[in-house]
Write a protein that holds these residues in place. Structure first.
Motif, mmCIF file in Angstrom:
data_model
loop_
_atom_site.group_PDB
_atom_site.id
_atom_site.type_symbol
_atom_site.label_atom_id
_atom_site.label_comp_id
_atom_site.label_asym_id
_atom_site.label_seq_id
_atom_site.Cartn_x
_atom_site.Cartn_y
_atom_site.Cartn_z
ATOM 1 N N THR A 209 -3.643 10.168 3.540
ATOM 2 C CA THR A 209 -3.116 9.607 4.798
ATOM 3 C C THR A 209 -4.022 8.478 5.260
ATOM 4 O OG1 THR A 209 -4.436 11.273 5.890
ATOM 5 C CG2 THR A 209 -2.104 11.803 5.541
ATOM 6 N N THR A 234 0.089 3.249 2.140
ATOM 7 C CA THR A 234 -1.128 3.410 2.965
ATOM 8 C C THR A 234 -2.251 2.447 2.575
ATOM 9 O OG1 THR A 234 -0.536 5.737 3.074
ATOM 10 C CG2 THR A 234 -2.772 5.163 3.752
ATOM 11 N N ARG A 237 -1.801 -1.066 3.938
ATOM 12 C CA ARG A 237 -2.034 -1.209 5.397
ATOM 13 C C ARG A 237 -3.533 -1.178 5.676
ATOM 14 N NH1 ARG A 237 1.875 2.170 6.194
ATOM 15 N NH2 ARG A 237 0.414 3.866 6.545
ATOM 16 N N GLU A 258 11.394 -0.200 -0.009
ATOM 17 C CA GLU A 258 10.933 0.971 0.752
ATOM 18 C C GLU A 258 9.463 0.783 1.126
ATOM 19 O OE1 GLU A 258 11.124 4.552 -1.581
ATOM 20 O OE2 GLU A 258 9.602 5.383 -0.231
ATOM 21 N N ALA A 262 7.492 0.348 4.820
ATOM 22 C CA ALA A 262 6.397 1.260 5.212
ATOM 23 C C ALA A 262 5.107 0.469 5.453
ATOM 24 C CB ALA A 262 6.156 2.305 4.116
ATOM 25 N N ARG C 120 14.087 10.053 3.823
ATOM 26 C CA ARG C 120 12.875 10.099 3.008
ATOM 27 C C ARG C 120 11.823 9.085 3.413
ATOM 28 N NH1 ARG C 120 11.715 7.971 -0.814
ATOM 29 N NH2 ARG C 120 13.549 6.666 -0.983
ATOM 30 N N ASP C 121 12.226 7.971 3.982
ATOM 31 C CA ASP C 121 11.207 6.927 4.108
ATOM 32 C C ASP C 121 10.309 7.127 5.328
ATOM 33 O OD1 ASP C 121 13.597 6.655 5.261
ATOM 34 O OD2 ASP C 121 14.118 4.762 4.314
ATOM 35 N N GLY C 122 9.120 6.548 5.228
ATOM 36 C CA GLY C 122 8.084 6.685 6.261
ATOM 37 C C GLY C 122 8.400 5.755 7.428
ATOM 38 N N LEU C 124 6.792 3.856 11.081
ATOM 39 C CA LEU C 124 5.564 3.474 11.802
ATOM 40 C C LEU C 124 5.882 3.341 13.289
ATOM 41 C CD1 LEU C 124 4.106 0.690 9.476
ATOM 42 C CD2 LEU C 124 2.871 2.699 10.280
ATOM 43 N N ILE C 215 -1.025 5.820 10.161
ATOM 44 C CA ILE C 215 -0.464 6.179 8.838
ATOM 45 C C ILE C 215 1.025 6.414 9.073
ATOM 46 C CG2 ILE C 215 -2.553 7.262 7.966
ATOM 47 C CD1 ILE C 215 -1.434 9.954 8.821
ATOM 48 N N SER C 216 1.891 5.963 8.209
ATOM 49 C CA SER C 216 3.335 6.156 8.467
ATOM 50 C C SER C 216 3.643 7.647 8.317
ATOM 51 C CB SER C 216 4.154 5.367 7.436
ATOM 52 O OG SER C 216 4.060 6.012 6.197
ATOM 53 N N TYR C 219 8.446 13.166 5.850
ATOM 54 C CA TYR C 219 8.655 14.612 5.872
ATOM 55 C C TYR C 219 7.552 15.372 5.133
ATOM 56 C CZ TYR C 219 10.191 14.418 1.011
ATOM 57 O OH TYR C 219 10.216 14.242 -0.337
#
Lengths: 379, 321, 295, 254
Positions: A209, A234, A237, A258, A262, C120-122, C124, C215-216, C219
């Motif tokens: 994380t 992660t 970022r 995707e 993110a 499913r996707d993260g 922010l 952190i994004s 699930y």
């Protein structure tokens, strides 16, 4: 099939019927369908690869059948989900080969599942085209398993080629313990050949994380460029958060929309060696990109193209060897070179892929948008 | 009266054996495949059942020993080219040694601390499986593990491997049954009911718990080796913390104190996701809900509920039992 | 091993530590109030964060309102869990293990539901205090991280005040220390247990919302946060929510210093080994006797 | 009774819980073959002393010698193996196990099987199990628990539980039996039965240390020590104790 899948399926169907109407003179295929099995990771960690691959397969199935199928007989794609788990992939493979009696098997999406399924297809001589690059040594003995994505050595080479092109000789690497480890194992020996010094190599666990501290260690080594090899957003970022300004070069595994969502604002000044840039496709990719956009109204990338190629390779092999050819004959027919949307393949090569380094295109994320840089590796 | 009962039980056992023997030939190949997994999960689940049912210990580290057994089999056969039996032995020895060395300090903990201790052990092992890719092949894992051959008789088809795995499973169930009925089993049950009184009668709680933990690790390693030869491929994804949680569910759902309950739990774990997956993505929710239902409504597992149901039946049925 | 690297590691360690602390505080508050180890504490974080994301993006609520909505969602789920499951099982005085197994089942169910309904996707969340950063000797700390640490400390002090000064807090503590004794003084022990789950849900959700800008959230985040929250709570002596705050920050620092001291790939190995050693050597957690008594 | 070395010798035992001193300096002997009593009001430190002798608590001061050897670091289990066995104020029976099985646990320490033997049910393991079974059955008859043999211990009355606990301890052939408030929760008839058992076991060579606040039961002891606020304030036989002015003042407030 869950609600969302049915919805997507319906829109695809609508798009394709329009396409079918506009097709050339061939009459659509008829007669007893030829069953082709496929395993993708539609759920779990690998879903980022599995779902685009499935879209590519369905699109290819429609396209092949619309153009007359295999000498008049349509193909039927039976797609199973291995939930990114090698055990499940194995039992699905058994079901497809012995239950459904498929003539060939496409996929799976992840290397671990590919090695597991390869054991079954190799033992029963079922032709297989995997959506992964060739991995551990045992796969080299599997003569009937082709790969439509480059081996990790080629991906590592492409990263180094780009670093050389921007004259970065001191490079830092931030990679995860899974995909990152595999590419890193190939990158280390190649780096010396390219005169590139790996000043810092930092690893983080899958599903991490926070990788700020690892990124800080890379920054402290003052590299001229940073490779990020991971299957999560992660690290990208964190690299931007601690204000690493040097150019970031990502591996093909992180190239999908995707990830871009993110990454948020971090999706900027990131170069990626890959094959398909939907926004600015190469001439021979244009037809596929338009077809895909019409069917799914979204832009395709590498994994959609790889699955599309795999389906067409099997179709051309079936055309050559005949629909009810024995496995061995079909496998031989598959060995020939094939110029696909993703790249030009030569499956007789020892890495079962034969993709030349020149096939790579180098995209750059600018403000969250993919742009294609003119840089290509001259052969 | 007793002999009638005995005959009925023998009849039951004969029928069950006949069904068991015919099953792999009747069902399609992937069901036979799953039945092999059920056997493997039964063996792994037995170890946890002993700890949970008889020592009240929640063991969340079984995936570690399962992984050690699998990697030992993979390494010995693929990397070293030794016969498959060496994989089983090496895996068992390493797992038992690790269980003894790690078990002694961790088993001094009690209750939640112990559960978390085993969870932490599982997380450490999972990280090391990734990290020591020179040994475990990391994410790529080790492929090409040969099929098991017993003195020349190669067990390549699931139906053949099915018989081997289930014979090993029956042997383990027999051993577990012996343990429960033996002197150690007596002391275990005493420890479970009142550890203070057991201590007063010179029952060495600490070493007893450690020895059962070692037996649990042995079963986990055995199951891991069988898994490796069945899937002929091992990779880190199969030995993560959530796999340990799945293993813990076997005795919980089946009924921790009954040995047949472990088989019921293993069947539940293997077949429920398969049955539910036909309903698409919603199946994971149903699996979670099924677990909650069992824990809330049947505290002593399916087997416990079945025994209570049969007892009520007998009670209502009067004397004809 | 420059100074700025160590500073960066400490910033990262404290920031992560506060997140572990919030999850851990919720966990030990629930344990204190109901003797239940809540293996779905991390799911409260995911639910809180996802609710805030939906309220912000789909229904266009202002950010502070969305945060309140997210925290409320965590509290409501906490209450529902207690009323629907825990109360029934407590009536049948189920064993401690079965409560742990109940929450494991609920964790699987909730993370699968988030996957099914939200996908499913993260996601922010915009950082509090904007995208700005503070530079200290070339080590970077985000404004949001400072807000997170401040809110975390604020929550810790508020929790302490709540337990020691408010009547509800006192009766919750009484109910947890001696249920029968508390019942005789007219405290409705059942309702107190519901309040502890509401409090646990609130703290978990708050932790999730605060960490999402860094952190994004997706699930799969639940199990990871539960593991770290669990470790934080146990380091703090398990029955002492404020100890969990100390435990969380310690865990965060151990992790980030392990990265620069030993090697980045052994982070989890070091963190969990330290956890096992502390559990064995200091059964009452780092705070010693105070840890056990409830701080 | 020949004045041989005492079976158990306590010297200046002192203990305190977090600053609160519970035992000041307790010294007394338990002669081999004797029945020694220890009485005192609640809070006099009886139970703490009892837990120290049986190994549940390690005393902060003083030494205990058992059969001439110091018990300083001996575990509860080790003390049991050398013949020092205790019972509990509320009988700790194994609830879910039958009466016979409860007693079988008592025989476990006289037999030896390894985990491997038990797993494989080797002849040795089966032999030991038969031995345990035989001894337990004999004890069942001896303590007139035959009728309750296959009932779960949970269904026993307080008196039956006490007898079961003693039977379970005695079957392990102890040298010194520590009884902690054995009469608590028993009716008059059960206490008489208990008293008979104590005398009979003592005649069969078992030394008994009896801790209780029940004066009636204490008459079975030859020497009785009175504990008050962590100190022995009087020792002697029951008659002498009842006449002792200090004891009367403490007990009867006279």
């Amino acid at each position: 099939m869950s609600l969302s899948k049915i919805a997507r399926f319906a829109t695809a169907l609508a798009g394709l019927t329009a396409l079918a109407v506009g097709a050339q003179a061939q009459t659509p295929a008829a007669g007893e369908p030829i069953k082709i099995g496929a395993i993708v990771s539609a759920t779990g960690a690998g879903a980022g690869l599995g779902i685009p691959e499935r879209n590519g397969l369905l699109l290819a199935e429609k396209d092949i059948n619309a153009k007359g199928g295999i000498k008049g007989r349509p193909i039927k794609m039976i797609i199973e989900d291995d939930a990114s788990n090698p055990d499940t992939a194995l039992s699905k493979a058994n079901e497809l080969i012995f239950g459904q009696k498929v003539v060939a098997l496409l996929g799976p999406s992840l290397t671990a599942s590919t090695v597991a399924v390869g054991g079954v297809t190799h033992a029963n001589k079922v032709p297989q085209i995997a959506f992964t690059g060739i991995g551990p040594a045992v796969e080299r003995e599997r003569k009937c398993v082709a790969h439509v994505l480059p081996p990790q050595r080629l991906n590592a080479q492409a990263l180094l080629e780009y670093a050389k092109s921007i004259r970065a000789t001191k490079v830092g690497v931030l990679h995860d313990a899974g995909y990152g480890n595999v590419v890193m194992a190939e990158l280390r020996p190649l780096a010396d050949k390219y005169g590139v010094k790996l000043v810092a190599v930092e690893k983080f666990e899958i599903g991490a994380t926070d990788t700020t501290t690892q990124a800080a260690k890379v920054k402290a080594a003052q590299p001229e460029a940073v490779f990020v090899i991971a299957t999560s957003a992660t690290p990208f970022r964190n690299v931007k958060q601690i204000q690493i300004t040097q150019p970031v070069i990502a591996a093909i595994g992180s190239s999908s929309y995707e990830y871009v969502n993110a990454m948020g604002t971090a999706a900027d000044n990131i170069a990626i060696p890959e094959f398909v840039v939907g926004e600015d496709p190469l001439p021979h990719q244009k037809a596929f990109v338009d077809l895909y956009k019409q069917a799914y109204n979204s832009t395709p990338k590498n994994y959609e193209a790889a699955a599309w190629d795999a389906a067409h390779i099997i179709a051309s092999a079936l055309n050559k060897a005949g629909a009810d050819a024995t496995n061995e004959k079909l496998c031989e027919a598959m060995k020939a070179p094939y110029s696909g949307v993703l790249a030009n393949y030569d499956f007789s090569a020892d890495d079962m892929t034969g993709i030349p380094i020149g096939s790579f295109v180098f995209s750059k994320l600018v403000g969250g948008k993919y742009t294609r840089t003119p840089f290509r590796v001259s052969q | 009266m007793a002999s009638l009962n005995l005959q009925r039980n023998l009849l039951w056992i004969a029928v069950a054996l006949a069904v068991w023997a015919a099953l792999p030939f009747l069902v399609p190949r992937n069901i036979a495949d799953l039945l092999v997994f059920t056997g493997i999960y039964t063996i792994a689940g037995l170890g946890i059942g002993l700890l949970l049912g008889h020592c009240g210990i929640v063991n969340l580290a079984q995936a570690t020993f399962y992984g050690l057994g699998a990697y030992a089999s993979a390494y010995c056969t693929v990397m070293m080219g030794w016969p498959s039996i060496t994989g089983f032995l090496v895996g068992a020895v390493i797992s038992m040694a690790l269980a003894y060395v790690i078990g002694r300090p961790i088993l001094r903990l009690t209750g939640y601390f112990l559960a978390l201790g085993t969870l932490a052990l599982s997380a450490i092992a999972s990280a090391l499986f990734f990290e020591w890719d020179w040994l475990t092949g990391g994410t790529l894992g080790i492929g090409g593990i040969p099929k098991l051959d017993l003195l020349g008789f190669v067990l390549d088809r699931p139906s053949r491997y099915y018989f081997f795995v289930w014979i090993v499973a029956f042997a383990c169930m027999w051993a577990a049954h012996n343990l429960v009925d033996s002197r150690s089993g007596l002391m275990l049950r005493a420890m479970r009911d009142s550890s203070t009184a057991a201590a007063a009668l010179s029952v060495d709680l600490q070493s007893l718990r450690t020895r059962v933990f070692v037996v649990c690790a042995l079963f986990g390693s055995l199951a891991g080796s069988l898994f490796a030869h069945h899937v002929s491929f091992v990779s880190t994804q199969s030995f993560t913390v959530d796999r340990s949680i799945t293993f813990l569910l076997i005795p919980v759902i089946g009924g921790a104190t009954s040995i047949p309950g472990i088989v019921v739990g293993a069947l539940f774990i293997t077949f429920l996701p398969e049955l539910l997956s036909k309903l698409g993505d919603v199946h994971q929710i149903l699996f979670g809900l099924a677990l909650v239902a069992v824990v809330v409504l049947m505290p002593d597992g399916l087997m416990g509920a079945w025994d209570r149901f049969r007892a009520r039946l007998v009670a209502r049925g009067g004397s004809d039992a | 091993m420059t100074l700025s690297l160590i500073l960066q590691a400490i910033f990262a360690g404290v920031t992560n530590g506060i997140v572990y602390a919030l999850v851990g505080m919720g966990l030990s508050a629930i344990f204190k109030g109901s003797r239940v180890i809540n293996a779905m504490q991390g799911e409260f974080a995911v639910i809180g964060a996802m609710t805030t994301v939906l309220l912000l993006t789909k229904s266009g609520w202002p950010y502070p309102a969305a945060i309140a909505g997210g925290a409320l969602a965590g509290a409501l789920v906490g209450a529902f869990i207690e009323v629907a499951f825990v109360r029934y099982m407590a009536l049948k005085n189920a064993s401690e293990d079965s409560f742990l197994l109940l929450t494991i089942g609920l964790a699987l169910t909730l993370s699968a539901s988030v996957l099914f309904f939200i996908g499913r996707d993260g996601h922010l969340l915009p950082p509090i205090g904007g995208e700005g950063v503070v530079l200290v000797l070339d080590a970077v700390i985000q404004l949001h991280a400072l807000w997170l640490v401040a809110i975390g400390i604020g929550a810790t002090l508020a929790l302490r005040a709540f337990f020691h000064r408010t009547t509800v807090g006192l009766s919750m503590m009484a109910a947890s220390i001696d249920a029968d004794g508390a019942a005789t003084t007219g405290i409705n022990v059942g309702r107190m247990r519901t309040y502890t789950f509401v409090l646990g849900g609130l703290l978990g959700a708050l932790g999730g919302i605060l960490v999402t800008p860094l952190i994004s959230v997706d699930y799969t985040l639940g199990l990871n946060l539960t593991l770290k929250g669990f470790a934080a709570a146990v380091l703090g002596g398990l029955t002492n929510p404020l100890g969990a705050a100390v435990g969380g920050v310690t865990l965060g620092l151990v992790e980030s210093l392990a990265i620069i001291g030993i090697s980045s790939s052994y982070k989890d190995v070091v963190a969990f080994s330290v956890l096992i050693v502390i559990m064995i050597l200091m059964p009452n957690g780092i705070l010693g006797r105070a840890g056990r008594r409830g701080g | 009774m020949p004045d041989s070395a005492p079976l158990l010798a306590l010297r200046e035992i002192g203990h305190s819980f977090g600053g609160l001193s519970v035992l000041r300096s307790v010294t007394f002997d338990v002669p081999e073959g004797g029945i020694v009593g220890l009485i005192g009001p609640n809070g006099s430190g009886k139970t703490t002393l009892f837990n120290i002798i049986s190994g549940y608590i390690h005393p902060l001061a003083g030494t205990i010698a058992y059969r001439g050897r110091s018990l300083a670091r001996e575990s509860i289990q080790k003390r049991g193996l050398t013949g020092l066995v205790r019972t509990f104020q509320t009988p700790q029976v194994f609830e879910k196990m039958t009466v016979l099985e409860n007693i079988m646990v008592g025989c476990a320490k006289l037999t030896r099987t390894t985990m491997l033997q038990d797993l494989l049910r080797t002849p040795a393991a089966r032999g030991q199990m038969r031995e345990i079974y035989r001894r337990a059955e004999a004890a069942c008859e001896r303590f007139q628990l035959g009728g309750l043999r296959d009932l779960p211990a949970a269904s026993l009355t307080a008196g039956q539980r006490r007898i079961l606990e003693i039977a379970r301890a005695v079957v392990g052939e102890p040298k010194l039996l520590l009884l902690d408030e054995p009469s608590s929760g028993l009716n008059a008839q059960e206490i008489d039965n208990l008293r008979e058992w104590i005398v009979r076991l003592n005649e069969q060579g078992i030394t008994v240390l009896l801790v209780s606040h029940d004066m009636g039961l204490m008459t079975v002891a030859r020497t009785v020590h009175t504990l008050y606020f962590g100190e022995i304030i009087a020792s002697g036989d029951m008659a002498a104790i009842q006449r002792d002015p200090k004891v009367r003042e403490v007990y009867l407030g006279v």
